[in-house]
Design an enzyme around this catalytic site. Structure first.
Site, PDB file in Angstrom:
ATOM      1  N   HIS A 171       0.851  -1.190   0.000  1.00 47.27           N
ATOM      2  CA  HIS A 171       0.000   0.000   0.000  1.00 47.27           C
ATOM      3  C   HIS A 171       0.884   1.236   0.000  1.00 47.27           C
ATOM      4  O   HIS A 171       0.698   2.153  -0.791  1.00 47.27           O
ATOM      5  CB  HIS A 171      -0.918  -0.019   1.225  1.00 47.27           C
ATOM      6  N   GLY A 172       1.858   1.273   0.909  1.00 47.11           N
ATOM      7  CA  GLY A 172       2.854   2.329   0.919  1.00 47.11           C
ATOM      8  C   GLY A 172       2.570   3.494   1.836  1.00 47.11           C
ATOM      9  O   GLY A 172       3.466   4.303   2.110  1.00 47.11           O
ATOM     10  N   ASP A 173       1.340   3.616   2.357  1.00 45.49           N
ATOM     11  CA  ASP A 173       1.016   4.737   3.242  1.00 45.49           C
ATOM     12  C   ASP A 173      -0.082   4.347   4.222  1.00 45.49           C
ATOM     13  O   ASP A 173      -1.046   5.079   4.431  1.00 45.49           O
ATOM     14  CB  ASP A 173       0.582   5.955   2.411  1.00 45.49           C
ATOM     15  N   LEU A 174       0.085   3.199   4.853  1.00 38.98           N
ATOM     16  CA  LEU A 174      -0.918   2.718   5.805  1.00 38.98           C
ATOM     17  C   LEU A 174      -0.749   3.420   7.147  1.00 38.98           C
ATOM     18  O   LEU A 174       0.306   3.339   7.770  1.00 38.98           O
ATOM     19  CB  LEU A 174      -0.787   1.203   5.999  1.00 38.98           C
ATOM     20  N   ASN A 178      -5.758   6.549   6.869  1.00 38.02           N
ATOM     21  CA  ASN A 178      -5.979   5.924   5.561  1.00 38.02           C
ATOM     22  C   ASN A 178      -6.690   4.580   5.652  1.00 38.02           C
ATOM     23  O   ASN A 178      -6.730   3.824   4.679  1.00 38.02           O
ATOM     24  CB  ASN A 178      -4.654   5.763   4.814  1.00 38.02           C
TER      25      ASN A 178
END
Length: 278
Positions: A171-174, A178
């Site tokens: 995901h990269g931005d949990l 978010n």
């Protein structure tokens, strides 16, 4: 200004193409324009993307197909129409519950459960995923130019990146903001960055959230390390290394944006001290 004007035109076009009804005012984000709407009688969120990064990540949202993420109802290269998560629950509020620290633990476990489902995503060449080695370029630049704690963070990042484990679609931005409450559909992710690399990376950001003040509370990092490592089936030391690497990267980004990094440097100091115990 030209990009925002383009987004507004796209917004109106999507209203016509998908027969949308406004359910609130449109508002700008860092990367585009959003508006709550009604689509075929159900609440939805229309997102117009002006940044290339957002358009690339939108492909992953489509690919998730509603598995632990909000479902994409319609899409175009620069627009996403998504189900709207209308639940009143908030992981940030849950984590900040001062009367009971188990709320913080429960919020982390929820994020871990969402991550586990997202990490089952099948890799496709069309997704255009960014490798973690490229994602960390700002940290490596900061280490070369500024030295200090950035060097320790960069060395830790290189150690992890040179010998990756359990690589998945990330995901990269949990973090707490978010992952949203979608009522009967459960907790669902939004706004991925579409990366590829070791799954441990996806858990690092939640330690810096829901806010920097909470992240540096005494004992918080140590307690959450045990909670997340158990919930995500991760080695605590390696997870802590990802936390340190991520903290250095996000601090480098904050410098680039001209933001204060005092609390983030304090968090890095806590992470370094914690790592010394292993």
């Amino acid at each position: 200004m030209k990009e925002l004007a383009f987004a507004q035109v796209q917004l109106q076009e999507c209203h016509q193409i998908w027969n949308l009804q406004a359910d609130g005012d449109a508002f700008a984000s860092n990367s585009g324009l959003l508006q709550p709407v009604i689509y075929e009688g159900i609440p939805a969120m229309l997102k117009i993307m002006i940044a290339d990064e957002e358009r690339r990540a939108a492909k992953l949202m489509v690919h998730y197909a509603g598995n632990a993420a909000v479902k994409v109802l319609q899409h175009q290269p620069a627009a996403l129409l998504m189900e709207r998560a209308k639940g009143r629950g908030s992981l940030a509020e849950m984590a900040r519950c001062v009367s009971d620290k188990t709320g913080d633990d429960q919020a982390s476990r929820i994020i871990c459960a969402v991550a586990a489902k997202l990490h089952q995503t099948i890799v496709l060449p069309t997704l255009q995923l960014i490798p973690l080695s490229a994602w960390f370029k700002s940290l490596f630049f900061a280490a070369e130019q500024l030295g200090g704690v950035f060097v320790s963070c960069a060395e830790t990042a290189r150690l992890l990146l040179n010998k990756p484990m359990d690589e998945v679609v990330l995901h990269g931005d949990l973090h707490h903001g978010n992952v949203l409450d979608a009522e009967e559909r459960g907790w669902l992710a939004i706004d991925p960055k579409a990366l590829y690399g070791e799954r441990g990376f996806d858990f690092a950001n939640l330690f810096c959230n829901p806010d920097s003040g909470m992240a540096i509370q005494p004992g918080r990092l140590s307690r959450q390390l045990n909670v997340v490592a158990a919930a995500a089936n991760l080695d605590p030391k390696r997870l802590l290394q990802w936390v340190l690497a991520w903290a250095g990267l996000s601090t480098a980004w904050m410098l680039e944006d001209g933001k204060s990094i005092a609390e983030k440097l304090q968090f890095i100091s806590i992470a370094l001290s914690e790592l010394d115990r292993y």
